[in-house]
Design a protein around this motif. Sequence first.
Motif, PDB file in Angstrom:
ATOM      1  N   MET A   1       0.929  -1.385  -0.034  1.00  0.00           N
ATOM      2  CA  MET A   1       0.043   0.020  -0.094  1.00  0.00           C
ATOM      3  C   MET A   1       0.886   1.431   0.265  1.00  0.00           C
ATOM      4  O   MET A   1       1.096   2.327  -0.229  1.00  0.00           O
ATOM      5  N   ALA A   2       2.337   0.985   0.932  1.00  0.00           N
ATOM      6  CA  ALA A   2       2.731   2.313   1.280  1.00  0.00           C
ATOM      7  C   ALA A   2       3.512   2.910  -0.552  1.00  0.00           C
ATOM      8  O   ALA A   2       3.432   3.875  -0.912  1.00  0.00           O
TER       9      ALA A   2
ATOM     10  N   LEU B   1       2.588   6.396  -7.189  1.00  0.00           N
ATOM     11  CA  LEU B   1       0.792   7.856  -7.079  1.00  0.00           C
ATOM     12  C   LEU B   1       1.784   9.312  -6.593  1.00  0.00           C
ATOM     13  O   LEU B   1       1.627  10.042  -7.882  1.00  0.00           O
ATOM     14  N   LEU B   2       2.141   9.555  -5.609  1.00  0.00           N
ATOM     15  CA  LEU B   2       2.726  10.990  -5.149  1.00  0.00           C
ATOM     16  C   LEU B   2       3.523  11.623  -5.893  1.00  0.00           C
ATOM     17  O   LEU B   2       3.866  12.228  -6.143  1.00  0.00           O
ATOM     18  N   LYS B   3       4.611  10.193  -6.541  1.00  0.00           N
ATOM     19  CA  LYS B   3       5.416  10.484  -7.201  1.00  0.00           C
ATOM     20  C   LYS B   3       5.192  11.067  -8.553  1.00  0.00           C
ATOM     21  O   LYS B   3       5.457  12.632  -9.104  1.00  0.00           O
TER      22      LYS B   3
ATOM     23  N   ILE C   1       2.106  12.760  -9.729  1.00  0.00           N
ATOM     24  CA  ILE C   1       1.314  13.494  -9.425  1.00  0.00           C
ATOM     25  C   ILE C   1       2.891  14.807  -9.312  1.00  0.00           C
ATOM     26  O   ILE C   1       2.262  16.075  -9.979  1.00  0.00           O
ATOM     27  N   ASN C   2       3.953  14.900  -8.648  1.00  0.00           N
ATOM     28  CA  ASN C   2       4.846  15.609  -8.690  1.00  0.00           C
ATOM     29  C   ASN C   2       5.609  16.270  -9.723  1.00  0.00           C
ATOM     30  O   ASN C   2       6.325  17.087 -10.007  1.00  0.00           O
ATOM     31  N   LYS C   3       5.176  15.185 -10.452  1.00  0.00           N
ATOM     32  CA  LYS C   3       6.661  15.221 -12.018  1.00  0.00           C
ATOM     33  C   LYS C   3       5.109  16.184 -12.293  1.00  0.00           C
ATOM     34  O   LYS C   3       5.678  17.003 -13.083  1.00  0.00           O
ATOM     35  N   LEU C   4       4.151  15.784 -13.038  1.00  0.00           N
ATOM     36  CA  LEU C   4       3.103  16.120 -13.273  1.00  0.00           C
ATOM     37  C   LEU C   4       2.995  18.264 -12.548  1.00  0.00           C
ATOM     38  O   LEU C   4       3.128  18.581 -13.925  1.00  0.00           O
ATOM     39  N   THR C   5       3.281  18.052 -12.110  1.00  0.00           N
ATOM     40  CA  THR C   5       2.209  20.075 -11.053  1.00  0.00           C
ATOM     41  C   THR C   5       4.673  20.241 -11.752  1.00  0.00           C
ATOM     42  O   THR C   5       4.347  21.071 -12.349  1.00  0.00           O
TER      43      THR C   5
END
Length: 60
Positions: free
Chosen positions: A1-2, A8-10, A12-16
Amino acid sequence: MAFVLFCLLKAINKLTSISHKAEEPKAPTTKKCPFCKTEIDIEATRCPHCTSVLEEAKKD
């Protein structure tokens, strides 16, 4: 899960970070006085610190 949350967070950060690179750099608002080397407003005609007259060639 972690590991799934990490991926997922990695993503999202790449897209921003991609969207931040597309911004244009801002035009400079200050310049350096050629006499006393302090930063002054770009539209100044006299330096407020050393009171030197700033004569620069006007661009057409």
